[in-house]
Design an enzyme around this catalytic site. Structure first.
Site, PDB file in Angstrom:
ATOM      1  N   GLU A 171       0.677  -1.091  -0.072  1.00  0.00           N
ATOM      2  CA  GLU A 171      -0.060   0.142  -0.007  1.00  0.00           C
ATOM      3  C   GLU A 171       0.855   1.398  -0.141  1.00  0.00           C
ATOM      4  O   GLU A 171       0.920   1.941   0.822  1.00  0.00           O
ATOM      5  CB  GLU A 171      -1.163  -0.046   1.213  1.00  0.00           C
ATOM      6  CG  GLU A 171      -1.905  -1.338   1.089  1.00  0.00           C
ATOM      7  CD  GLU A 171      -3.046  -1.314   2.045  1.00  0.00           C
ATOM      8  OE1 GLU A 171      -4.311  -1.656   1.845  1.00  0.00           O
ATOM      9  OE2 GLU A 171      -2.716  -0.441   3.390  1.00  0.00           O
TER      10      GLU A 171
ATOM     11  N   GLU B 286      -6.964  -8.042  -1.052  1.00  0.00           N
ATOM     12  CA  GLU B 286      -7.784  -7.614   0.285  1.00  0.00           C
ATOM     13  C   GLU B 286      -9.012  -7.422   0.168  1.00  0.00           C
ATOM     14  O   GLU B 286      -9.503  -6.406  -0.455  1.00  0.00           O
ATOM     15  CB  GLU B 286      -6.890  -6.525   1.245  1.00  0.00           C
ATOM     16  CG  GLU B 286      -5.475  -6.890   1.538  1.00  0.00           C
ATOM     17  CD  GLU B 286      -4.951  -5.895   2.344  1.00  0.00           C
ATOM     18  OE1 GLU B 286      -5.778  -5.106   3.163  1.00  0.00           O
ATOM     19  OE2 GLU B 286      -3.627  -5.841   2.476  1.00  0.00           O
TER      20      GLU B 286
END
Length: 262
Positions: free
Chosen positions: A157, A231
């Site tokens: 991320e 995710e």
């Protein structure tokens, strides 16, 4: 392992992967067989886990790394292989994961001049050592050597300007060069943010519809990279001592989400 714009490929054959997150140090080794079997019986064929660096090296002076008890990643990977499960190994070394210090050894902050997740020479030296040590220690478990690790991830991320991937001196490009240095021939990803040109840009969200419609954050998803959902956010933690904010806690799941899931 390879890929095209539609899917991952195993020996050139189009394949579908349904993954489940099983973080090895959050269980005891005696629980691993049971939870892996439950995942397989539920229809999953891939286990997704981070490499939790500070579970193996709580302090930088810890050497050799801890590879026993809940940190026995070798045994965990072998159990996954024995069950016929593929693995997505997300190395980081910053992993977040609601894990203490995001996976960093606790004395990392004591290194002079280190700026986390940047072109800082001290950070690059640390990250390079971790990634190369992991890929060498567990080399036989990667799919290009017949092992279960079919996907890898570097960084996690990284929210940065997407144009950085096209600048040879950027941190994003450096991450891509580090992947090449491992010499491991499997697909590698960078999730939910900036991604190097030789990595797949993957989605983290409760609904990846907009991600797919925009061809990912790098503009290449379904053009020359497959759509991968790293995710699936189903909810979030409530803050201790605060009223339970139902709209926030359950914001990922509405009737409209069915379209996104499909």
């Amino acid at each position: 392992m390879s890929y095209d714009k539609r899917s991952l490929l195993v020996n050139g054959k189009r394949s579908f992967f349904a993954s489940v997150g099983i973080h090895y140090p959050r269980f005891t080794p005696g629980q691993w067989d049971d939870v892996i079997l439950k995942a397989k019986n539920d229809g999953y064929n891939m286990i997704q886990t981070y490499f939790f660096h500070n579970a193996h090296q709580p302090k930088l002076s810890q050497w050799p790394w801890i590879l026993e008890g809940p940190a026995n990643l070798t045994l965990f990977l072998q159990k996954a292989a024995n069950a016929g499960m593929f693995v997505d190994l997300r190395i980081g070394p910053y992993v977040c994961a609601e894990w203490s210090w995001g996976g960093y050894p606790y004395d990392l902050a004591n290194i002079d001049g280190l700026v986390s997740r940047s072109k800082s020479p001290a950070w690059e030296a640390y990250m390079k050592a971790v990634v190369l040590n992991v890929t060498r220690e567990f080399r036989g478990y990667f799919a290009d050597r017949g092992g279960p690790i079919a996907l890898g991830q570097v960084e996690n991320e990284l929210h940065a300007n997407q144009q950085d991937a096209n600048k040879p001196d950027s941190y994003v490009a450096w991450c891509g060069a580090l992947v090449e240095e491992t010499e491991i021939k499997i697909p590698w990803g960078m999730c939910n943010g900036a991604s190097a040109n030789n990595t797949i840009n993957t989605c983290n969200s409760g609904d990846c519809t907009s991600f797919i419609e925009a061809n990912g954050q790098n503009g290449r998803v379904l053009i020359d990279q497959p759509a991968l959902w790293t995710e699936n956010w189903m909810g979030w933690f409530a803050n201790w001592g605060y009223p339970r904010q139902l709209s926030w806690f359950s914001w990922q799941r509405t009737s409209q989400s069915a379209y996104g899931i499909l």
